[in-house]
Design an enzyme around this catalytic site. Structure first.
Site, PDB file in Angstrom:
ATOM      1  N   ASN A 141      56.975  45.706  22.258  1.00  0.00           N
ATOM      2  CA  ASN A 141      56.675  45.296  23.628  1.00  0.00           C
ATOM      3  C   ASN A 141      57.934  45.199  24.466  1.00  0.00           C
ATOM      4  O   ASN A 141      58.714  46.147  24.523  1.00  0.00           O
ATOM      5  CB  ASN A 141      55.874  43.991  23.613  1.00  0.00           C
ATOM      6  CG  ASN A 141      54.416  44.224  23.979  1.00  0.00           C
ATOM      7  OD1 ASN A 141      54.101  44.951  24.913  1.00  0.00           O
ATOM      8  ND2 ASN A 141      53.511  43.621  23.223  1.00  0.00           N
ATOM      9  N   ASP A 153      55.050  39.094  25.492  1.00  0.00           N
ATOM     10  CA  ASP A 153      54.640  40.465  25.769  1.00  0.00           C
ATOM     11  C   ASP A 153      55.762  41.145  26.549  1.00  0.00           C
ATOM     12  O   ASP A 153      56.878  41.211  26.085  1.00  0.00           O
ATOM     13  CB  ASP A 153      53.308  40.444  26.528  1.00  0.00           C
ATOM     14  CG  ASP A 153      52.518  41.737  26.414  1.00  0.00           C
ATOM     15  OD1 ASP A 153      53.138  42.808  26.403  1.00  0.00           O
ATOM     16  OD2 ASP A 153      51.274  41.685  26.365  1.00  0.00           O
ATOM     17  N   GLU A 200      49.556  46.916  32.403  1.00  0.00           N
ATOM     18  CA  GLU A 200      50.847  46.767  31.733  1.00  0.00           C
ATOM     19  C   GLU A 200      51.968  47.391  32.564  1.00  0.00           C
ATOM     20  O   GLU A 200      51.733  48.140  33.504  1.00  0.00           O
ATOM     21  CB  GLU A 200      50.829  47.458  30.360  1.00  0.00           C
ATOM     22  CG  GLU A 200      50.707  46.512  29.171  1.00  0.00           C
ATOM     23  CD  GLU A 200      52.001  45.753  28.879  1.00  0.00           C
ATOM     24  OE1 GLU A 200      52.973  45.837  29.670  1.00  0.00           O
ATOM     25  OE2 GLU A 200      52.035  45.054  27.857  1.00  0.00           O
TER      26      GLU A 200
END
Length: 280
Positions: free
Chosen positions: A143, A191, A15
């Site tokens: 997110n 996302d 991420e």
């Protein structure tokens, strides 16, 4: 436009790619692996730092080191690697997720429950001195967050809504939230995101196997298919900020693609803007 392998890795939940302008390196995390990765594309040098808790995001600090969004709050690493807590806010069953640094040097840090229950997450503005103000207290999976090049528009994703929203902020309060773009069913969930120098919004689609670019007026402009089903976030990097780096995940897949968990890149995808380091 075709994605290439930048760094082969096996992150459970890669991420938060972030270009560190001062150090000329890319930073990203493996949330569930409790790792912060760095990579210098010019030299190929890589580092991996373990954290004591799941780490949702890691961003450069103005004076060196990192600010990290951990399970139990916001922590600081100095340039030598020493750790201190800036904000400790432990809630059982909740962890830090994506985060971004605003134009004023504050950190906007998201949280979510491990079970992704609606209303269990937050979006909080953390000032350089550690003062924290909750901006949203009813999200599920906080997110992607990003700002338009002129700093006047905030883009935000709460993934299960399948939307990218725009937020209008006055002081420390969100006074308006509007839909900017909706992701159709079957295309995945929005996302992490980034905003390019022309105001275009790039977003990774979890379970959609793609990244998309939307124009500043919310029109779908470009779709790039990826060789993995779960891209998680994207950011421009490299010395001229023209390469789009994409983190990916292996978690939750019975038969992950061989590149799942690696760092991908779309060379010369566009033109990003220099990131702001956390001022604390």
């Amino acid at each position: 436009m075709r994605a290439e392998l930048a760094v082969r890795a096996s992150a459970e939940l890669g991420e938060g790619p972030t270009w560190d302008t001062a150090a000329r390196r890319l930073i990203w995390v493996d949330i569930l692996g409790s790792r912060v990765h760095t990579w210098d594309p010019a030299t190929g040098r890589r580092t991996v730092m373990a954290t004591e808790q799941h780490v949702g995001a890691a961003k450069p600090r103005a004076g060196g080191g990192l600010v990290v969004n951990l399970r139990d709050g916001i922590g600081l690493y100095d340039a030598g690697g020493a750790f201190t807590w800036l904000v400790r806010d432990a809630v059982p069953g909740r962890r830090g997720n994506d985060a971004a640094v605003a134009p004023d040097g504050a950190l906007w840090a998201g949280t979510m429950r491990y079970d992704e229950s609606p209303g269990g997450g937050t979006l909080t503005r953390v000032a350089p001195d550690g003062t924290a103000a909750v901006l949203l207290d009813d999200v599920a999976v906080s997110n992607g967050t990003g700002w338009s090049p002129d700093g006047t528009r905030v883009y935000y994703v709460d993934s299960p809504t399948r939307r990218i929203d725009t937020l209008r902020v006055e002081g420390q309060h969100i006074v308006e939230r509007r839909e900017f773009a909706a992701i159709e069913p079957g295309a995945g969930f929005p996302d992490g995101l980034t905003v390019d120098a022309d105001g275009g919004v790039w977003v990774a689609l979890w379970d959609g196997g793609q990244v998309r670019r939307y124009t500043r007026d919310g029109r779908l402009d470009r779709t790039v298919r990826l060789p993995v089903p779960r891209p998680t976030a994207c950011a421009f990097g490299g010395p001229d900020l023209r390469d789009l780096y994409i983190t990916t995940a292996r978690t939750g897949q019975s038969r992950p693609h061989p590149l799942a968990g690696s760092l991908l890149v779309l060379p010369d995808a566009g033109h990003g803007t220099a990131g702001i380091p956390f001022a604390g």
